[in-house]
Write an enzyme that holds these catalytic residues in place. Structure first.
Site, PDB file in Angstrom:
ATOM      1  N   ASP A 225       0.736  -1.138  -0.030  1.00 57.50           N
ATOM      2  CA  ASP A 225      -0.488   0.102   0.243  1.00 57.50           C
ATOM      3  C   ASP A 225       0.739   1.168  -0.042  1.00 57.50           C
ATOM      4  OD1 ASP A 225      -2.317  -1.597   0.390  1.00 57.50           O
ATOM      5  OD2 ASP A 225      -1.849  -1.872   2.394  1.00 57.50           O
ATOM      6  N   ASP A 264      -2.098  -2.859  -4.807  1.00 55.08           N
ATOM      7  CA  ASP A 264      -2.813  -3.263  -3.311  1.00 55.08           C
ATOM      8  C   ASP A 264      -3.137  -1.922  -3.442  1.00 55.08           C
ATOM      9  OD1 ASP A 264      -4.151  -4.992  -1.875  1.00 55.08           O
ATOM     10  OD2 ASP A 264      -2.629  -5.294  -0.502  1.00 55.08           O
ATOM     11  N   ASP A 268      -4.366   2.070   3.517  1.00 52.28           N
ATOM     12  CA  ASP A 268      -5.727   1.163   3.880  1.00 52.28           C
ATOM     13  C   ASP A 268      -5.065   1.389   6.041  1.00 52.28           C
ATOM     14  OD1 ASP A 268      -5.383  -0.143   1.794  1.00 52.28           O
ATOM     15  OD2 ASP A 268      -4.880  -2.440   2.356  1.00 52.28           O
ATOM     16  N   ARG A 321     -13.679   0.119  -3.503  1.00 58.09           N
ATOM     17  CA  ARG A 321     -13.383   0.438  -1.805  1.00 58.09           C
ATOM     18  C   ARG A 321     -12.777   1.756  -1.384  1.00 58.09           C
ATOM     19  NH1 ARG A 321      -8.581  -4.550  -0.827  1.00 58.09           N
ATOM     20  NH2 ARG A 321     -10.393  -5.858  -1.011  1.00 58.09           N
TER      21      ARG A 321
END
Length: 446
Positions: A225, A264, A268, A321
């Site tokens: 990330d 990715d 996060d 997301r």
């Protein structure tokens, strides 16, 4: 509802004022400009998160390295200098200023490193593809020498690109074009961290793993990330830009019929991370954008935590997301979700196990063929979200009602079970596209 107004200095367009909704009665406070911080003076590196500005302001707030003494206010311009500065911080308040572009895929002398430089033990992509082609390998997980070589190669890249961040730290762009290329800032088990005014570009994995059991057809899964908050608390992420930049997913090849996914997440928040405010950022040209809670089975870490606020962010051409939520009480308000014609789109809000998402006063600008029902995906039966005051394509829209009408066999409840109290500035969704598109992102600190 009574609307206040915030004058826009220098704006000569027809939108001469920006409508502000008052904060909840329990969240009194003066509305501030885009990302202003108490104590900033003339140096944004010494700014702190304003009081009542989202979950990050709860239980002590976020000051980062604002009190850094001489010797702990460091300017860096190479990966080696950045890694050294991060390693020397300890718990001492520290400011790290990023000057120019830092490429994480470089050696200690600053020479660029490519994927071939990390490959070891006989790994090559061609050999990996030949070994684990589902037509011959089947649906079992990859194993054996080539999978072991892939993992060893990935470990070598990880040593270079993953940069740990400690407590009481501010990392900030020294100028408007500061950029971290191919890097992961790993805020793990830390407290009191500020990340501002940076462009995170192309955090890519040279060695994605093939998982034939992921979904109906299998998937390529990658690491890294751009910014990960793992078990960390009190974090302010402000005025950054996150982008795939030079390596967009749309230009990646497909192997075994699936996209060779080298990215990715962009941000996060996982494994018990808590008390986070993300404000005035741009998330653009990406697939799996923000994950809050990375496992249904992580309840011991995540239940009662993962509290995060997202406000005045631009989500531009992101597939999904934005965010996807498990467990946490997450407040998403006054953001702009903008998709261009032809850009891949799955959903914006992902509602997972025990999530408690409140989404209010957001604006969606979607191309023909997409509407309010497309903005939400329910992953877990029996879940709910609160969605009020949102607009889709310049009209008020009830996101939950639209989702339920389109998915009668997978209904979503309309009450997340809590009400946000930590909001300083709530912008009316009519004005959100103008305000956010003009003021969000790196290089726009004022």
């Amino acid at each position: 509802m009574h609307l206040g107004r915030l004058a826009l200095a220098g704006c000569a367009t027809a939108l001469a004022t920006v409508a502000l909704l008052p904060p909840p009665a329990t969240a009194a406070g003066t509305a501030h400009g885009a990302g202003a911080g108490r104590g900033s003076g003339s140096d944004p590196a010494r700014a702190v998160l304003p009081a009542r500005d989202g979950w990050g302001a709860a239980e002590g707030g976020v000051t980062g390295g604002s009190e850094a003494r001489r010797g702990h206010d460091i300017t860096v311009s190479t990966r080696a200098e950045l890694a050294d500065a991060l390693a020397r911080t300890g718990d001492e308040p520290t400011i790290i200023r990023i000057d120019g572009t830092i490429d994480a895929n470089t050696d200690d002398a600053g020479n660029p490193l490519g994927c071939d430089d990390y490959a070891t033990d006989g790994y090559s992509l061609d050999a990996y593809l030949a070994a684990y082609d589902p037509a011959t390998w089947g649906r079992d997980d990859p194993s054996g020498p080539l999978e072991e070589a892939r993992a060893a190669s990935a470990a070598l890249q990880k040593e270079r690109v993953v940069l740990p961040v400690g407590s009481n730290t501010t990392i900030i762009g020294a100028d408007d074009d500061a950029r971290l290329l191919g890097a992961t800032l790993d805020v793990r088990g830390a407290d009191n961290v500020i990340v501002r005014n940076l462009t995170f570009e192309d955090s890519f994995d040279c060695f994605p793993q093939w998982d034939p059991t992921d979904g109906e057809f299998g998937e390529w899964n990658s690491e890294y990330d751009s910014l990960v908050l793992y078990g960390s608390t009190h974090v302010w992420v402000d005025h950054n830009t996150f982008t795939d930049g030079r390596r967009p997913d749309a230009e990646q090849p497909r192997y075994f019929g699936r996209l060779f996914q080298q990215h990715d997440g962009q941000l996060d928040i996982v494994r018990g991370a808590d008390l986070v405010t993300a404000s005035w950022n741009v998330f653009t040209e990406h697939d799996k954008t923000i994950l809050i809670g990375n496992s249904d089975g992580a309840s011991a870490d995540d239940r009662g935590r993962l509290r995060a606020t997202f406000h005045h962010n631009l989500f531009h051409n992101v597939t999904e997301r934005a965010p996807r939520v498990r467990y946490g009480q997450v407040d998403v308000y006054s953001n702009h979700f903008r998709q261009d014609e032809g850009a891949a789109y799955g959903y914006s809000f992902g509602i997972g196990i025990e999530s408690a998402l409140v989404a209010e006063y957001n604006a969606f600008t979607l191309p023909d063929g997409l509407g309010a029902a497309d903005t939400v995906h329910r992953w877990t039966p029996g879940t709910s979200m609160t969605a009020r005051g949102n607009w889709v394509n310049h009209r008020p829209a009830d996101l939950v009602a639209a989702h339920n009408a389109a998915n009668p066999d997978a209904p979503l409840g309309d009450d997340a079970g809590w009400r946000p109290e930590l909001r300083r500035q709530v912008t009316h969704p009519v004005a959100v596209p103008f305000v956010v598109d003009h003021w969000a992102g790196a290089g726009r600190l004022r």
